[in-house]
Structures are given as structure tokens and as C-alpha cells.
Design a protein around this motif. Structure first.
Motif, PDB file in Angstrom:
ATOM      1  N   ASN A 111       0.809  -1.234   0.000  1.00  0.00           N
ATOM      2  CA  ASN A 111       0.000   0.000   0.000  1.00  0.00           C
ATOM      3  C   ASN A 111       0.833   1.270   0.000  1.00  0.00           C
ATOM      4  OD1 ASN A 111      -2.169  -1.666   0.317  1.00  0.00           O
ATOM      5  ND2 ASN A 111      -2.276  -1.392   2.549  1.00  0.00           N
ATOM      6  N   LYS A 112       1.947   1.240   0.741  1.00  0.00           N
ATOM      7  CA  LYS A 112       2.630   2.501   1.026  1.00  0.00           C
ATOM      8  C   LYS A 112       4.139   2.278   1.049  1.00  0.00           C
ATOM      9  CE  LYS A 112       0.504   5.072   4.490  1.00  0.00           C
ATOM     10  NZ  LYS A 112       0.474   5.587   5.879  1.00  0.00           N
ATOM     11  N   ILE A 113       4.881   3.287   0.570  1.00  0.00           N
ATOM     12  CA  ILE A 113       6.356   3.182   0.542  1.00  0.00           C
ATOM     13  C   ILE A 113       6.972   4.403   1.214  1.00  0.00           C
ATOM     14  CG2 ILE A 113       8.401   3.158  -0.971  1.00  0.00           C
ATOM     15  CD1 ILE A 113       6.548   2.058  -3.202  1.00  0.00           C
ATOM     16  N   PHE A 114       8.020   4.167   2.026  1.00  0.00           N
ATOM     17  CA  PHE A 114       8.894   5.268   2.425  1.00  0.00           C
ATOM     18  C   PHE A 114      10.227   5.047   1.736  1.00  0.00           C
ATOM     19  CE2 PHE A 114      12.336   7.214   4.696  1.00  0.00           C
ATOM     20  CZ  PHE A 114      11.883   8.521   4.773  1.00  0.00           C
ATOM     21  N   TRP A 115      10.702   6.121   1.095  1.00  0.00           N
ATOM     22  CA  TRP A 115      12.009   6.048   0.404  1.00  0.00           C
ATOM     23  C   TRP A 115      12.812   7.305   0.738  1.00  0.00           C
ATOM     24  CZ3 TRP A 115      14.001   9.220  -3.618  1.00  0.00           C
ATOM     25  CH2 TRP A 115      15.207   8.767  -4.171  1.00  0.00           C
ATOM     26  N   PRO A 116      14.028   7.136   1.265  1.00  0.00           N
ATOM     27  CA  PRO A 116      14.818   8.304   1.640  1.00  0.00           C
ATOM     28  C   PRO A 116      15.545   8.929   0.464  1.00  0.00           C
ATOM     29  CG  PRO A 116      15.949   6.291   2.302  1.00  0.00           C
ATOM     30  CD  PRO A 116      14.688   5.869   1.601  1.00  0.00           C
ATOM     31  N   SER A 117      15.363  10.245   0.285  1.00  0.00           N
ATOM     32  CA  SER A 117      16.230  10.984  -0.611  1.00  0.00           C
ATOM     33  C   SER A 117      17.258  11.706   0.265  1.00  0.00           C
ATOM     34  CB  SER A 117      15.429  11.958  -1.467  1.00  0.00           C
ATOM     35  OG  SER A 117      16.281  12.569  -2.416  1.00  0.00           O
ATOM     36  N   SER A 167       8.573  10.652   0.886  1.00  0.00           N
ATOM     37  CA  SER A 167      10.034  10.746   0.937  1.00  0.00           C
ATOM     38  C   SER A 167      10.515  12.046   1.573  1.00  0.00           C
ATOM     39  CB  SER A 167      10.583  10.630  -0.489  1.00  0.00           C
ATOM     40  OG  SER A 167      11.973  10.800  -0.507  1.00  0.00           O
ATOM     41  N   ILE A 168      11.694  11.939   2.168  1.00  0.00           N
ATOM     42  CA  ILE A 168      12.360  13.066   2.835  1.00  0.00           C
ATOM     43  C   ILE A 168      13.773  13.176   2.278  1.00  0.00           C
ATOM     44  CG2 ILE A 168      13.513  13.559   5.029  1.00  0.00           C
ATOM     45  CD1 ILE A 168      11.053  12.426   6.433  1.00  0.00           C
ATOM     46  N   ARG A 169      14.245  14.404   2.092  1.00  0.00           N
ATOM     47  CA  ARG A 169      15.658  14.607   1.740  1.00  0.00           C
ATOM     48  C   ARG A 169      16.449  14.707   3.037  1.00  0.00           C
ATOM     49  NH1 ARG A 169      13.977  19.267  -2.551  1.00  0.00           N
ATOM     50  NH2 ARG A 169      13.454  17.857  -4.264  1.00  0.00           N
ATOM     51  N   TYR A 170      16.971  13.568   3.516  1.00  0.00           N
ATOM     52  CA  TYR A 170      17.702  13.591   4.787  1.00  0.00           C
ATOM     53  C   TYR A 170      18.971  14.440   4.675  1.00  0.00           C
ATOM     54  CZ  TYR A 170      15.239   9.404   6.653  1.00  0.00           C
ATOM     55  OH  TYR A 170      14.333   8.498   7.127  1.00  0.00           O
ATOM     56  N   PRO A 171      19.241  15.215   5.723  1.00  0.00           N
ATOM     57  CA  PRO A 171      20.572  15.833   5.851  1.00  0.00           C
ATOM     58  C   PRO A 171      21.537  14.794   6.432  1.00  0.00           C
ATOM     59  CG  PRO A 171      19.055  16.603   7.584  1.00  0.00           C
ATOM     60  CD  PRO A 171      18.332  15.540   6.814  1.00  0.00           C
ATOM     61  N   GLY A 172      22.748  15.177   6.808  1.00  0.00           N
ATOM     62  CA  GLY A 172      23.670  14.271   7.495  1.00  0.00           C
ATOM     63  C   GLY A 172      23.080  13.896   8.847  1.00  0.00           C
ATOM     64  N   LEU A 173      23.117  12.597   9.191  1.00  0.00           N
ATOM     65  CA  LEU A 173      22.464  12.152  10.426  1.00  0.00           C
ATOM     66  C   LEU A 173      23.487  11.693  11.453  1.00  0.00           C
ATOM     67  CD1 LEU A 173      19.392  10.290   8.894  1.00  0.00           C
ATOM     68  CD2 LEU A 173      19.542  12.641   9.730  1.00  0.00           C
ATOM     69  N   ILE A 174      23.213  12.062  12.711  1.00  0.00           N
ATOM     70  CA  ILE A 174      24.181  11.807  13.781  1.00  0.00           C
ATOM     71  C   ILE A 174      23.525  11.021  14.905  1.00  0.00           C
ATOM     72  CG2 ILE A 174      25.635  12.969  15.533  1.00  0.00           C
ATOM     73  CD1 ILE A 174      25.063  15.202  12.887  1.00  0.00           C
ATOM     74  N   SER A 175      24.205   9.947  15.302  1.00  0.00           N
ATOM     75  CA  SER A 175      23.677   9.112  16.379  1.00  0.00           C
ATOM     76  C   SER A 175      24.827   8.403  17.065  1.00  0.00           C
ATOM     77  CB  SER A 175      22.727   8.087  15.762  1.00  0.00           C
ATOM     78  OG  SER A 175      22.587   6.985  16.617  1.00  0.00           O
ATOM     79  N   TYR A 176      24.648   8.079  18.358  1.00  0.00           N
ATOM     80  CA  TYR A 176      25.691   7.318  19.054  1.00  0.00           C
ATOM     81  C   TYR A 176      25.457   5.819  18.923  1.00  0.00           C
ATOM     82  CZ  TYR A 176      22.151   6.729  22.692  1.00  0.00           C
ATOM     83  OH  TYR A 176      20.996   6.412  23.344  1.00  0.00           O
ATOM     84  N   ARG A 237       5.308  14.676  -3.876  1.00  0.00           N
ATOM     85  CA  ARG A 237       5.519  13.237  -4.025  1.00  0.00           C
ATOM     86  C   ARG A 237       6.891  12.911  -4.596  1.00  0.00           C
ATOM     87  NH1 ARG A 237       2.029   9.837  -1.231  1.00  0.00           N
ATOM     88  NH2 ARG A 237       0.108  10.976  -0.916  1.00  0.00           N
ATOM     89  N   SER A 238       7.729  13.957  -4.752  1.00  0.00           N
ATOM     90  CA  SER A 238       9.134  13.668  -5.061  1.00  0.00           C
ATOM     91  C   SER A 238       9.800  13.457  -3.702  1.00  0.00           C
ATOM     92  CB  SER A 238       9.758  14.811  -5.853  1.00  0.00           C
ATOM     93  OG  SER A 238       9.530  16.056  -5.208  1.00  0.00           O
ATOM     94  N   SER A 239      10.186  14.539  -3.006  1.00  0.00           N
ATOM     95  CA  SER A 239      10.762  14.398  -1.671  1.00  0.00           C
ATOM     96  C   SER A 239      10.782  15.758  -0.979  1.00  0.00           C
ATOM     97  CB  SER A 239      12.187  13.842  -1.789  1.00  0.00           C
ATOM     98  OG  SER A 239      12.668  13.470  -0.521  1.00  0.00           O
ATOM     99  N   TYR A 240      10.591  15.749   0.341  1.00  0.00           N
ATOM    100  CA  TYR A 240      10.548  16.996   1.121  1.00  0.00           C
ATOM    101  C   TYR A 240      11.931  17.392   1.646  1.00  0.00           C
ATOM    102  CZ  TYR A 240       5.424  17.271   1.573  1.00  0.00           C
ATOM    103  OH  TYR A 240       4.078  17.416   1.342  1.00  0.00           O
ATOM    104  N   ASN A 241      12.284  18.682   1.517  1.00  0.00           N
ATOM    105  CA  ASN A 241      13.416  19.231   2.282  1.00  0.00           C
ATOM    106  C   ASN A 241      13.129  19.071   3.772  1.00  0.00           C
ATOM    107  OD1 ASN A 241      14.717  20.179   0.025  1.00  0.00           O
ATOM    108  ND2 ASN A 241      14.610  22.356   0.586  1.00  0.00           N
ATOM    109  N   LEU A 242      14.159  18.783   4.544  1.00  0.00           N
ATOM    110  CA  LEU A 242      14.009  18.640   5.994  1.00  0.00           C
ATOM    111  C   LEU A 242      15.211  19.306   6.654  1.00  0.00           C
ATOM    112  CD1 LEU A 242      11.961  16.942   7.732  1.00  0.00           C
ATOM    113  CD2 LEU A 242      13.798  15.287   7.975  1.00  0.00           C
ATOM    114  N   SER A 243      14.932  20.290   7.495  1.00  0.00           N
ATOM    115  CA  SER A 243      16.044  21.039   8.088  1.00  0.00           C
ATOM    116  C   SER A 243      16.162  20.741   9.580  1.00  0.00           C
ATOM    117  CB  SER A 243      15.778  22.532   7.859  1.00  0.00           C
ATOM    118  OG  SER A 243      16.641  23.288   8.642  1.00  0.00           O
ATOM    119  N   GLY A 244      17.391  20.585  10.032  1.00  0.00           N
ATOM    120  CA  GLY A 244      17.631  20.381  11.459  1.00  0.00           C
ATOM    121  C   GLY A 244      18.597  21.443  11.955  1.00  0.00           C
TER     122      GLY A 244
END
Ligand code: AKB
Length: 316
Positions: A111-117, A167-176, A237-244
Motif C-alpha cells: 500500500n505505502k512506501i517510504f524512500w529516503p532521498s 520521501s524526505i531529503r535527509y541531511p547528514g544524520l548523527i547518532s551514538y 511526491r518527489s521528496s521533502y526538504n528537511l532542516s535540522g
């Protein structure tokens, strides 16, 4: 209706935290983790797992049917730095995995897809500061080209076949919790590890290299929120900018120095500098805020506190 979820690429940097978050939300058995190889003990023991090659359309279709999957999160990808070393392999993985999953949705098997840009869809001719949602996009890396083509395919499948892809346009992601695998933004994770283990870090990006970044919890929340949003609210439906957060290596260093006063940073830029130079400093995410209520929560100093506290106990 409760979804039955398949995460492809569940053992990677984002996939491993997303799997645990979705298992917390929907129950362990509702979230099937899959990857080309086994992952952490926590991931393997907390719910079902399948070995799955994201480029194998038949194998994906088989797992989807076996577990009666409704939603697929396609997290498998070759990131920017590694992709430059294997351009055609990166294209094969990044593109074909997406087309396989889009075809399953077109054929009403899911039914539904998540795809990271990614912010890598932008290029040297894109406005650098507060980069708009819609602007010049001439990516010069193979990773960026694959993400931009992927965005076009997502929008095409939505328009032509009504495929519910988000979809989301991920920035650089940081995690421990998990190390990143071969990106240009990886220094922003390495620096915290080295601050604890060595008290010093040599950055492969130069002083003054600002990039869009985000703490992982914010990215996981954004991913879950966009998938939970009402269909009519997903207007892009292409991909969203996402700011952190937007910062350069020396900003992370001064944030670390608030906790480890003798921490030192030196610079030795390599080929990843050329990639970073083509990406925005910061992005504008007004559309994500307006359409599905996105807002980031974690600042650079809050992230530093979380990273140092957790890595200190990890290395103890
Ligand atoms: C990378 O550096 O390749 C990734 C990204 C920004 O998509 N972290």
C-alpha cells in the motif's frame, strides 16, 4: 488498520534505529527487518528478520507475500563517498531497489512506501543558503544523481499509478547508536567518538564547510510522522526538504570543548571535501512544516550532550 511493515536495509545507520522505533509503535511482530546480512543483537532478537538483497525483485516479492506486507521502508542505499568509488554498483543498488518496490505498489501488492532521498540531490549550481524546496538541481555525484532520478520516479509512479510513496531529503544524520556507512557527513559522528577515545580529531572536511545535519531522533520522528500523515496532506511526491541544524566542523569542536576543554581539532580534507562543496549549507523546509507539521527539536549543543554522555559510557 495496523500496517505490516518490511524494512529493507534494516541494519544500516537509519534502518536499525527505525526498526526499533517502529517495533515500539506497532509491536515486534508487525515489523519485519531485512538486510543483506545480520545486524545487531538488539535488532535480531527484538523481532522477525529476513536475509534480503535489495536488488533481487523476486526475493523482495517473496518476503512481501510471505509476511503479508502493507508498508515498505526502503533504507538500503550506497552513500555518497562509497558510491564515488563504485558508480555503477551504486546506481544499480540505489535505482533498481526503488523500482522493484515501486512496481510492487503499482501492482497493488503493497500500500505505502517510504524512500529516503538526500541533500545530495542538490549540486554546485544550487543556491547554497536556506536552499528552497524547488530550485536548480544539478547533482554532480553518482549518489546525488541516483537520488534525484529516484525522486522523479517516485513522483511519476504517484501521478501515473497512484502509488502512495513518501520521501524526505535527509541531511547528514548523527547518532551514538550506529555508525554511518560511507557518507560525506560521517565526520560529524566520528568526531564525537574520537573526542572520547583520543581527545583530538582530524577532520576530512575543511574549516568553514557548513552542511545541513540532524540528530537521529529528529530524523526518525520525521520518518514516522510523514508515514502517519493523511494522504491528502502529502502534497509533494518527489521528496521533502528537511532542516535540522547547520554547522561546520569547528562548530562541533567548540560544542565538544564545553565538555572536554582540551579537545583539539585539525583539518586534512580529502575527496569528500569536493562532494561537500557541492551541497547546500542549509535547507528551507517550510513545505514539510506546513504540509505535515514537521519541526526539528534537537540543537547542536543538545546533540553534543547526548552524544558525549552515551559514548562515554560505551567506551568506559
Ligand atoms: C552522505 O553523506 O552521503 C549521507 C547523505 C547526506 O545523504 N549522509
Amino acid at each position: 488498520m495496523m500496517p505490516n511493515i518490511l524494512i529493507i536495509g534494516a541494519c544500516g545507520q537509519i534502518g536499525s534505529e527505525l526498526t526499533i522505533a517502529l517495533r515500539d509503535k506497532y509491536g515486534n511482530d508487525a515489523v519485519i527487518a531485512s538486510d543483506i546480512r545480520e545486524g545487531s543483537q538488539e535488532l535480531m532478537e527484538s523481532g522477525p528478520f529476513e536475509i534480503l538483497d535489495a536488488t533481487d525483485s523476486k526475493a523482495i516479492a517473496h518476503v512481501v507475500e510471505k509476511h503479508n506486507i502493507s508498508d515498505v521502508y526502503l533504507m538500503a542505499a550506497m552513500l555518497s563517498a562509497v558510491a564515488e568509488k563504485n558508480p555503477l554498483k551504486a546506481w544499480d543498488l540505489n535505482m533498481n531497489s526503488l523500482l522493484h518496490v515501486l512496481n510492487l505498489a503499482r501492482d497493488k501488492k503493497i500500500n505505502k512506501i517510504f524512500w529516503p532521498s538526500s541533500i545530495a540531490v542538490f549540486g554546485p549550481t544550487t543556491p547554497k543558503n536556506n536552499t528552497p524546496q524547488r530550485t536548480i538541481m544539478e547533482p554532480s555525484t553518482v549518489y546525488g544523481i541516483s537520488k534525484q532520478a529516484g525522486e522523479r520516479w517516485c513522483e511519476y509512479y504517484f501521478n501515473r499509478y497512484s502509488v502512495d510513496v513518501r520521501s524526505i531529503r535527509y541531511p547528514g544524520l548523527i547518532s551514538y547508536k550506529t555508525l554511518p556507512g560511507g557518507g560525506t557527513t560521517d565526520y560529524a559522528v566520528d568526531i564525537y567518538h574520537k573526542a572520547i577515545t583520543d581527545g583530538t580529531y582530524t577532520s576530512f572536511l575543511n574549516k568553514g564547510t557548513f552542511l545541513p545535519m540532524m540528530y537521529m531522533d529528529d530524523a526518525i520522528n520525521a520518518t514516522i510522522n510523514i508515514m502517519d500523515a493523511d494522504t491528502k496532506d502529502i502534497k509533494i511526491r518527489s521528496s521533502y526538504n528537511l532542516s535540522g541544524i547547520s554547522f561546520a566542523p569547528e562548530d562541533v569542536a567548540s560544542s565538544i570543548q564545553n565538555h572536554i576543554s582540551d579537545f583539539t581539532l585539525t583539518f586534512n580534507p580529502d575527496f569528500r571535501q569536493d562532494i561537500a562543496d557541492t551541497w547546500p549549507n542549509s535547507v528551507n523546509d517550510t513545505d514539510a512544516q506546513n504540509d505535515w507539521g514537521w519541526s526539528s527539536k534537537i540543537s547542536l549543543d543538545e546533540m553534543t550532550e547526548i552524544m558525549l554522555k552515551n559514548l562515554k559510557s560505551y567506551y568506559k
